[in-house]
Motif scaffolding. Structure first.
Motif, PDB file in Angstrom:
ATOM      1  N   GLN A  48       0.857  -1.181   0.000  1.00 33.33           N
ATOM      2  CA  GLN A  48       0.000   0.000   0.000  1.00 33.33           C
ATOM      3  C   GLN A  48       0.898   1.237   0.000  1.00 33.33           C
ATOM      4  O   GLN A  48       2.123   1.090  -0.002  1.00 33.33           O
ATOM      5  N   PRO A  49       0.348   2.454  -0.047  1.00 32.62           N
ATOM      6  CA  PRO A  49       1.171   3.663  -0.204  1.00 32.62           C
ATOM      7  C   PRO A  49       2.234   3.887   0.880  1.00 32.62           C
ATOM      8  O   PRO A  49       3.212   4.586   0.641  1.00 32.62           O
ATOM      9  N   PHE A  50       2.098   3.284   2.050  1.00 29.72           N
ATOM     10  CA  PHE A  50       3.078   3.465   3.117  1.00 29.72           C
ATOM     11  C   PHE A  50       4.196   2.426   3.082  1.00 29.72           C
ATOM     12  O   PHE A  50       5.015   2.352   3.986  1.00 29.72           O
ATOM     13  N   GLY A  51       4.210   1.602   2.029  1.00 26.23           N
ATOM     14  CA  GLY A  51       5.275   0.618   1.872  1.00 26.23           C
ATOM     15  C   GLY A  51       5.062  -0.682   2.618  1.00 26.23           C
ATOM     16  O   GLY A  51       5.964  -1.507   2.709  1.00 26.23           O
ATOM     17  N   LEU A  52       3.864  -0.880   3.148  1.00 26.55           N
ATOM     18  CA  LEU A  52       3.536  -2.108   3.892  1.00 26.55           C
ATOM     19  C   LEU A  52       2.762  -3.065   2.988  1.00 26.55           C
ATOM     20  O   LEU A  52       2.038  -2.642   2.087  1.00 26.55           O
ATOM     21  N   TRP A  53       2.919  -4.360   3.255  1.00 30.37           N
ATOM     22  CA  TRP A  53       2.141  -5.392   2.564  1.00 30.37           C
ATOM     23  C   TRP A  53       0.672  -4.976   2.568  1.00 30.37           C
ATOM     24  O   TRP A  53       0.115  -4.603   3.607  1.00 30.37           O
ATOM     25  N   HIS A  54       0.037  -5.028   1.428  1.00 35.27           N
ATOM     26  CA  HIS A  54      -1.350  -4.585   1.268  1.00 35.27           C
ATOM     27  C   HIS A  54      -2.321  -5.649   1.785  1.00 35.27           C
ATOM     28  O   HIS A  54      -2.167  -6.838   1.472  1.00 35.27           O
ATOM     29  N   GLY A  55      -3.324  -5.238   2.539  1.00 33.95           N
ATOM     30  CA  GLY A  55      -4.341  -6.175   3.020  1.00 33.95           C
ATOM     31  C   GLY A  55      -5.073  -6.864   1.883  1.00 33.95           C
ATOM     32  O   GLY A  55      -5.481  -8.021   2.000  1.00 33.95           O
ATOM     33  N   GLY A  56      -5.236  -6.163   0.776  1.00 29.98           N
ATOM     34  CA  GLY A  56      -5.859  -6.787  -0.396  1.00 29.98           C
ATOM     35  C   GLY A  56      -4.999  -7.897  -0.971  1.00 29.98           C
ATOM     36  O   GLY A  56      -5.516  -8.894  -1.487  1.00 29.98           O
ATOM     37  N   ALA A  57      -3.679  -7.739  -0.876  1.00 34.23           N
ATOM     38  CA  ALA A  57      -2.776  -8.802  -1.331  1.00 34.23           C
ATOM     39  C   ALA A  57      -2.959 -10.037  -0.457  1.00 34.23           C
ATOM     40  O   ALA A  57      -2.913 -11.170  -0.952  1.00 34.23           O
ATOM     41  N   SER A  58      -3.171  -9.819   0.838  1.00 38.72           N
ATOM     42  CA  SER A  58      -3.456 -10.953   1.733  1.00 38.72           C
ATOM     43  C   SER A  58      -4.689 -11.698   1.252  1.00 38.72           C
ATOM     44  O   SER A  58      -4.683 -12.932   1.164  1.00 38.72           O
ATOM     45  N   CYS A  59      -5.737 -10.950   0.919  1.00 38.30           N
ATOM     46  CA  CYS A  59      -6.982 -11.592   0.492  1.00 38.30           C
ATOM     47  C   CYS A  59      -6.823 -12.314  -0.839  1.00 38.30           C
ATOM     48  O   CYS A  59      -7.419 -13.374  -1.042  1.00 38.30           O
ATOM     49  N   VAL A  60      -6.003 -11.771  -1.737  1.00 37.27           N
ATOM     50  CA  VAL A  60      -5.738 -12.464  -3.000  1.00 37.27           C
ATOM     51  C   VAL A  60      -5.039 -13.794  -2.730  1.00 37.27           C
ATOM     52  O   VAL A  60      -5.412 -14.833  -3.279  1.00 37.27           O
ATOM     53  N   LEU A  61      -4.028 -13.777  -1.867  1.00 35.02           N
ATOM     54  CA  LEU A  61      -3.292 -15.010  -1.552  1.00 35.02           C
ATOM     55  C   LEU A  61      -4.210 -16.017  -0.865  1.00 35.02           C
ATOM     56  O   LEU A  61      -4.202 -17.211  -1.197  1.00 35.02           O
ATOM     57  N   VAL A  62      -5.032 -15.548   0.056  1.00 34.45           N
ATOM     58  CA  VAL A  62      -5.992 -16.425   0.754  1.00 34.45           C
ATOM     59  C   VAL A  62      -6.962 -17.054  -0.244  1.00 34.45           C
ATOM     60  O   VAL A  62      -7.169 -18.273  -0.251  1.00 34.45           O
ATOM     61  N   GLU A  63      -7.575 -16.225  -1.078  1.00 33.07           N
ATOM     62  CA  GLU A  63      -8.575 -16.711  -2.034  1.00 33.07           C
ATOM     63  C   GLU A  63      -7.957 -17.698  -3.019  1.00 33.07           C
ATOM     64  O   GLU A  63      -8.544 -18.728  -3.343  1.00 33.07           O
ATOM     65  N   THR A  64      -6.757 -17.395  -3.489  1.00 37.10           N
ATOM     66  CA  THR A  64      -6.108 -18.270  -4.465  1.00 37.10           C
ATOM     67  C   THR A  64      -5.773 -19.626  -3.865  1.00 37.10           C
ATOM     68  O   THR A  64      -6.113 -20.667  -4.430  1.00 37.10           O
ATOM     69  N   LEU A  65      -5.097 -19.630  -2.718  1.00 34.38           N
ATOM     70  CA  LEU A  65      -4.696 -20.913  -2.120  1.00 34.38           C
ATOM     71  C   LEU A  65      -5.896 -21.735  -1.683  1.00 34.38           C
ATOM     72  O   LEU A  65      -5.961 -22.945  -1.936  1.00 34.38           O
ATOM     73  N   GLY A  66      -6.874 -21.095  -1.037  1.00 32.12           N
ATOM     74  CA  GLY A  66      -8.066 -21.820  -0.606  1.00 32.12           C
ATOM     75  C   GLY A  66      -8.868 -22.355  -1.774  1.00 32.12           C
ATOM     76  O   GLY A  66      -9.361 -23.485  -1.750  1.00 32.12           O
ATOM     77  N   SER A  67      -8.983 -21.552  -2.833  1.00 35.65           N
ATOM     78  CA  SER A  67      -9.741 -21.989  -4.011  1.00 35.65           C
ATOM     79  C   SER A  67      -9.050 -23.126  -4.745  1.00 35.65           C
ATOM     80  O   SER A  67      -9.704 -24.055  -5.228  1.00 35.65           O
TER      81      SER A  67
END
Length: 141
Positions: A48-67
């Protein structure tokens, strides 16, 4: 037993089913079965803009692996998995390295699957705890 070789991006039976988003985000699939899927994505490029791992990226990884894990189960029933619910709790941030996700089956039913997905940083610190529920349906003709 895993359906893919460690470090492989896409298993052959998933060709054409993985989104371009996963490739753009740098997903590396490390292990895949109905019971467990493991993959990782780089923090770089997924912040995200502050240079931290984006929460949306977490959800993409979660959705992909679980799916993917749900699909590994669904194909044994001649069905496909579609996500119907994802929830995630973010515990801490990451600034560099990789985020690794491990999806573990909680339920592998005939019509529904549930996977808990834990995301960790390179030090093994938990970044996110999530759950994905997929409905198993007959493929469209």
């Amino acid at each position: 037993m895993s359906d893919v070789e460690p470090g492989s991006l896409l298993p052959g039976w998933m060709d054409g089913m993985v989104s371009a988003l996963d490739a753009k985000m740098g997903l590396e699939l490390l292990e895949l079965s109905a019971e467990r899927a493991v993959g990782r994505m780089p923090v770089a490029g997924n912040t995200q803009p502050f240079g931290l791992w984006h929460g949306g990226a977490s959800c993409v990884l979660v959705e992909t692996l679980g799916s993917m894990a749900a699909h590994a189960h669904a194909r044994t029933l001649e069905k496909v998995a579609v996500g119907v619910d994802v929830n995630a709790t973010h515990h801490r941030a990451a600034r560099e390295g990789f985020v690794t996700g491990t999806a573990t089956a909680l339920r592998l039913g005939r019509s529904v699957t549930m996977h808990e997905v834990v995301l960790t940083d390179d030090a093994g610190e938990r970044l996110c705890t999530a759950r994905l529920t997929c409905q198993l349906v007959r493929p469209a003709s």
